[in-house]
Write an enzyme that holds these catalytic residues in place. Structure first.
Site, PDB file in Angstrom:
ATOM      1  N   SER A   1      -1.852  -9.328  17.821  1.00 24.47           N
ATOM      2  CA  SER A   1      -1.935  -9.841  19.196  1.00 24.47           C
ATOM      3  C   SER A   1      -3.365  -9.901  19.673  1.00 24.47           C
ATOM      4  O   SER A   1      -4.208  -9.121  19.247  1.00 24.47           O
ATOM      5  CB  SER A   1      -1.132  -8.965  20.157  1.00 24.47           C
ATOM      6  OG  SER A   1      -1.298  -9.460  21.482  1.00 24.47           O
TER       7      SER A   1
ATOM      8  N   LYS B   1       5.922  -6.314  17.556  1.00 25.25           N
ATOM      9  CA  LYS B   1       5.105  -7.410  18.102  1.00 25.25           C
ATOM     10  C   LYS B   1       5.974  -8.323  18.973  1.00 25.25           C
ATOM     11  O   LYS B   1       5.550  -8.801  20.018  1.00 25.25           O
ATOM     12  CB  LYS B   1       4.452  -8.213  16.966  1.00 25.25           C
ATOM     13  CG  LYS B   1       3.804  -9.538  17.385  1.00 25.25           C
ATOM     14  CD  LYS B   1       2.627  -9.320  18.300  1.00 25.25           C
ATOM     15  CE  LYS B   1       1.787 -10.510  18.703  1.00 25.25           C
ATOM     16  NZ  LYS B   1       2.192 -11.851  18.647  1.00 25.25           N
TER      17      LYS B   1
ATOM     18  N   HIS C   1       6.492  -6.593  22.202  1.00 21.66           N
ATOM     19  CA  HIS C   1       5.208  -6.713  22.909  1.00 21.66           C
ATOM     20  C   HIS C   1       5.154  -8.058  23.630  1.00 21.66           C
ATOM     21  O   HIS C   1       4.814  -8.140  24.810  1.00 21.66           O
ATOM     22  CB  HIS C   1       4.056  -6.574  21.909  1.00 21.66           C
ATOM     23  CG  HIS C   1       2.737  -7.115  22.394  1.00 21.66           C
ATOM     24  ND1 HIS C   1       2.482  -8.469  22.494  1.00 21.66           N
ATOM     25  CD2 HIS C   1       1.619  -6.499  22.841  1.00 21.66           C
ATOM     26  CE1 HIS C   1       1.266  -8.648  22.970  1.00 21.66           C
ATOM     27  NE2 HIS C   1       0.714  -7.467  23.187  1.00 21.66           N
ATOM     28  N   ASN C   2       5.498  -9.129  22.929  1.00 21.69           N
ATOM     29  CA  ASN C   2       5.454 -10.454  23.556  1.00 21.69           C
ATOM     30  C   ASN C   2       6.469 -10.570  24.684  1.00 21.69           C
ATOM     31  O   ASN C   2       6.206 -11.199  25.700  1.00 21.69           O
ATOM     32  CB  ASN C   2       5.709 -11.550  22.511  1.00 21.69           C
ATOM     33  CG  ASN C   2       4.481 -11.823  21.653  1.00 21.69           C
ATOM     34  OD1 ASN C   2       3.656 -10.946  21.450  1.00 21.69           O
ATOM     35  ND2 ASN C   2       4.370 -13.030  21.144  1.00 21.69           N
TER      36      ASN C   2
ATOM     37  N   GLU D   1       5.051  -8.988  27.564  1.00 20.03           N
ATOM     38  CA  GLU D   1       4.023  -9.915  28.073  1.00 20.03           C
ATOM     39  C   GLU D   1       4.669 -10.983  28.978  1.00 20.03           C
ATOM     40  O   GLU D   1       4.137 -11.297  30.048  1.00 20.03           O
ATOM     41  CB  GLU D   1       3.338 -10.553  26.859  1.00 20.03           C
ATOM     42  CG  GLU D   1       2.336 -11.638  27.128  1.00 20.03           C
ATOM     43  CD  GLU D   1       1.851 -12.257  25.790  1.00 20.03           C
ATOM     44  OE1 GLU D   1       1.532 -11.518  24.841  1.00 20.03           O
ATOM     45  OE2 GLU D   1       1.794 -13.497  25.712  1.00 20.03           O
TER      46      GLU D   1
HETATM   47  P1  NBP Z   1      -0.719 -22.721  13.205  1.00 17.38           P
HETATM   48  O1  NBP Z   1       0.462 -21.926  13.553  1.00 17.38           O
HETATM   49  O2  NBP Z   1      -0.974 -23.967  13.975  1.00 17.38           O
HETATM   50  O3  NBP Z   1      -0.637 -23.073  11.643  1.00 17.38           O
HETATM   51  C1  NBP Z   1      -1.597 -23.919  11.019  1.00 17.38           C
HETATM   52  C2  NBP Z   1      -1.875 -23.430   9.624  1.00 17.38           C
HETATM   53  O4  NBP Z   1      -0.685 -23.438   8.832  1.00 17.38           O
HETATM   54  C3  NBP Z   1      -2.869 -24.353   8.920  1.00 17.38           C
HETATM   55  O5  NBP Z   1      -3.712 -23.564   8.135  1.00 17.38           O
HETATM   56  C4  NBP Z   1      -1.943 -25.202   8.062  1.00 17.38           C
HETATM   57  O6  NBP Z   1      -2.581 -25.751   6.943  1.00 17.38           O
HETATM   58  C5  NBP Z   1      -0.951 -24.186   7.629  1.00 17.38           C
HETATM   59  N1  NBP Z   1       0.290 -24.727   7.054  1.00 17.38           N
HETATM   60  C6  NBP Z   1       1.300 -25.417   7.634  1.00 17.38           C
HETATM   61 BR1  NBP Z   1       1.327 -25.935   9.372  1.00 17.38          BR
HETATM   62  N2  NBP Z   1       2.284 -25.732   6.805  1.00 17.38           N
HETATM   63  C7  NBP Z   1       1.901 -25.245   5.614  1.00 17.38           C
HETATM   64  C8  NBP Z   1       2.500 -25.252   4.321  1.00 17.38           C
HETATM   65  N3  NBP Z   1       3.700 -25.778   4.125  1.00 17.38           N
HETATM   66  N4  NBP Z   1       1.817 -24.670   3.333  1.00 17.38           N
HETATM   67  C9  NBP Z   1       0.616 -24.106   3.525  1.00 17.38           C
HETATM   68  N5  NBP Z   1      -0.001 -24.060   4.729  1.00 17.38           N
HETATM   69  C10 NBP Z   1       0.638 -24.618   5.757  1.00 17.38           C
HETATM   70  O7  NBP Z   1      -2.052 -21.806  13.235  1.00 17.38           O
HETATM   71  P2  NBP Z   1      -2.527 -20.682  14.259  1.00 17.38           P
HETATM   72  O8  NBP Z   1      -2.343 -21.087  15.668  1.00 17.38           O
HETATM   73  O9  NBP Z   1      -3.870 -20.290  13.784  1.00 17.38           O
HETATM   74  O10 NBP Z   1      -1.498 -19.475  14.015  1.00 17.38           O
HETATM   75  C11 NBP Z   1      -1.329 -18.873  12.747  1.00 17.38           C
HETATM   76  C12 NBP Z   1      -0.215 -17.856  12.851  1.00 17.38           C
HETATM   77  O11 NBP Z   1      -0.609 -16.824  13.763  1.00 17.38           O
HETATM   78  C13 NBP Z   1       1.097 -18.407  13.382  1.00 17.38           C
HETATM   79  O12 NBP Z   1       2.170 -17.789  12.729  1.00 17.38           O
HETATM   80  C14 NBP Z   1       1.077 -18.016  14.839  1.00 17.38           C
HETATM   81  O13 NBP Z   1       2.373 -17.898  15.384  1.00 17.38           O
HETATM   82  C15 NBP Z   1       0.374 -16.681  14.773  1.00 17.38           C
HETATM   83  N6  NBP Z   1      -0.278 -16.234  15.992  1.00 17.38           N
HETATM   84  C16 NBP Z   1      -0.941 -17.105  16.775  1.00 17.38           C
HETATM   85  C17 NBP Z   1      -1.570 -16.669  17.928  1.00 17.38           C
HETATM   86  C18 NBP Z   1      -2.333 -17.599  18.790  1.00 17.38           C
HETATM   87  O14 NBP Z   1      -2.801 -17.166  19.853  1.00 17.38           O
HETATM   88  N7  NBP Z   1      -2.487 -18.867  18.412  1.00 17.38           N
HETATM   89  C19 NBP Z   1      -1.544 -15.324  18.252  1.00 17.38           C
HETATM   90  C20 NBP Z   1      -0.897 -14.445  17.420  1.00 17.38           C
HETATM   91  C21 NBP Z   1      -0.267 -14.916  16.296  1.00 17.38           C
HETATM   92  P3  NBP Z   1      -3.282 -27.218   7.032  1.00 17.38           P
HETATM   93  O15 NBP Z   1      -4.624 -26.974   7.639  1.00 17.38           O
HETATM   94  O16 NBP Z   1      -3.344 -27.661   5.633  1.00 17.38           O
HETATM   95  O17 NBP Z   1      -2.401 -28.070   7.891  1.00 17.38           O
END
Ligand code: NBP
Length: 475
Positions: free
Chosen positions: A128, A182, A185-186, A189
């Protein structure tokens, strides 16, 4: 092989965590499905530390020291399964796969069991703090085999937020426990944000304050018991001016809240566990209602009933709202911790609430001064029946109770919706009631379904012969 950790999935979260590892002196192997993201990271931030650029999974796995540690930061759901499968095929027994995405904890339980059969360690880690936290220190909730934490813990703890020298990261428990925690936690939130929203709405609708004035109120509140990241950013959002119109930005944002699903998951899980998380549920429903834009448009102008006069003592009513917010927040956290206790019992996780309060004090979205009080409460009594019963919170609610009632009743008389304030107060009143109408419910259930009831004055189950002579039998 020289990398201590590998990160695959280099969107915003993954790249920031990779940079965080590198800035702490770890050599980080980088991998992403499309190479453009890997190259962009190295081009923009390669000088921040030691990165190993890789293109294929084999190359990526080959770049890692043993036991290999790979953090997956891809989209939750099917993409995570696909990446796990590719990695597992290239890794060896004893290696560790960490899923840092927002996985549903039941998926984590399934994945952990299947990888364990193949000799691999699978760690579902809740992370988080959003983008900013990922880069500068998130709160990390790793679940999974205890033995893998020995090889992984120091790495994760080095990049986590630190509060008073303690890292906001600790081993949570087996399999899906990290992602479960987690998720809750959400959920908390969501409740916290809804309560803040209701306070904002009351200050605006009942006292006529504009966004700037409300921002000042939140800034002041942030200097006291309510000090928290969410209250702090609330003031910042309210103070933001729209460049196009010159109005407060909040006044030009469409009032329909979206959600990605973790709040809904929390409520679904709570329903299954039989835990009343009314604050979280009201928050999820309030977002859904705000998003029913057609219905809302059609309903504008419906009768409001007799409305009371607005409060005349603005300072007193502002203080009442502050107290109501604090008391409702205690209830929301108490309910969240109840859900954690229920999950722990259901899955045999042996979770420690004081540890969770400790690692939520920094890095994460719900970080708040009051988590210190929660930690103290559980340190003092790890089997506290409810957070509300801890002496500190019991006193805080006693101080707040009159204000809380004034706020809920005034809001009701003014026709201002306060679903989370009101349901938290009702929860509190129900919890402390000596008798509840559930006795009547049991009577009705016995009447139409012969479901039986217990008596206050005798052991066993009883049934009244409702369609016969209405005498009672013991069953
Ligand atoms: P995203 O959730 O938007 O995911 C994008 C990533 O997933 C890119 O690297 C993409 O690769 C890859 N990907 C996908 Br889409 N399909 C794929 C596949 N079939 N094989 C391999 N790679 C694949 O990214 P994020 O917002 O950075 O979040 C990452 C994780 O962290 C998520 O699970 C999210 O729920 C979690 N999270 C996010 C936050 C936040 O604040 N954003 C906070 C806490 C946790 P590509 O570049 O080749 O398309």
């Amino acid at each position: 092989a020289r990398a201590q950790i590998g990160v695959t999935g280099l969107a915003v979260m993954g790249s920031n965590i990779a940079r965080n590892f590198a800035r702490h002196g770890h050599t980080v192997a980088l991998h992403n499905r499309s190479i453009a993201k890997t190259d962009a990271l190295i081009k923009e931030h390669g000088s921040e530390g030691d990165f190993v650029r890789t293109e294929t999974i084999e190359e990526f796995v080959g770049a890692l020291q043993k036991p290999r540690r790979v953090l997956i930061m891809v989209k939750a759901g099917d993409p995570t399964d696909a990446v796990i499968e590719e990695l597992a095929a290239a890794m060896e027994p004893g290696d560790i796969i960490i899923d840092g995405g927002n996985a549903l904890y039941t998926d984590t339980i399934r994945r952990e069991a299947s990888l364990r059969e193949r000799g691999l360690h699978f760690v579902g880690a809740g992370i988080s703090g959003g983008e900013e936290g990922a880069l500068n220190g998130p709160s990390i909730m790793p679940g999974g085999p205890k033995e893998s934490y020995a090889a992984l813990g120091p790495l994760l703890e080095s990049i986590a937020a630190q509060v008073d020298g303690t890292p906001c990261c600790t081993h949570i428990g087996p399999d899906g426990s990290g992602h479960f925690v987690k998720m809750v936690h959400n959920g908390i939130e969501y409740a916290d944000m809804q309560l803040i929203g209701e306070a904002y709405n009351l200050l605006g609708s009942a006292l006529g304050y504009d966004a700037g004035k409300i921002a000042d109120v939140f800034t002041e509140w942030n200097g006291g018991d309510l000090e928290s990241y969410l209250v702090e950013i609330t003031a910042e959002v309210l103070r933001q001016k729209d460049a196009k119109t010159g109005k407060p930005l909040v006044d030009v944002i469409v009032d329909a809240a979206e959600q990605k699903g973790t709040g809904r998951w929390t409520v679904k899980s709570a329903l299954d566990l039989g835990v009343p998380v009314t604050g979280i549920a009201e928050a999820v429903f309030a977002r859904a209602l705000s998003g029913s834009r057609e219905q809302r448009k059609a309903a504008v102008g419906l009768a409001s009933g007799v409305l009371a006069d607005k409060p005349t003592d603005a300072a007193q009513f502002t203080e009442d709202i502050r107290q109501a917010l604090y008391a409702s927040k205690v209830v929301a956290y108490a309910q969240g911790f109840d859900q954690i206790a229920a999950g722990s019992a259901e899955y045999d996780w042996d979770l420690h609430p004081a540890d969770l309060a400790t690692i939520w004090r920094g890095g994460c979205i719900i970080r708040a001064r009051f988590l210190n009080r929660i930690k103290d409460a559980y340190d003092e009594n790890p089997t506290l029946p409810s957070l509300i019963l801890a002496p500190y919170f019991r006193d805080a609610i006693e101080t707040a109770i009159d204000s809380w009632r004034r706020v809920v009743s005034t809001a009701t008389l003014l026709g201002i919706p306060v679903p989370a304030f009101a349901s938290s107060l009702s929860y509190y009143d129900a919890l402390r009631a000596e008798r509840l109408p559930a006795a009547l419910t049991q009577g009705q259930r016995d009447f139409f379904g012969a479901h039986t009831y217990e008596r206050v004055d005798a052991e066993g189950k009883f049934h009244t012969l409702w369609s016969g002579d209405r005498s009672e039998v013991q069953v």
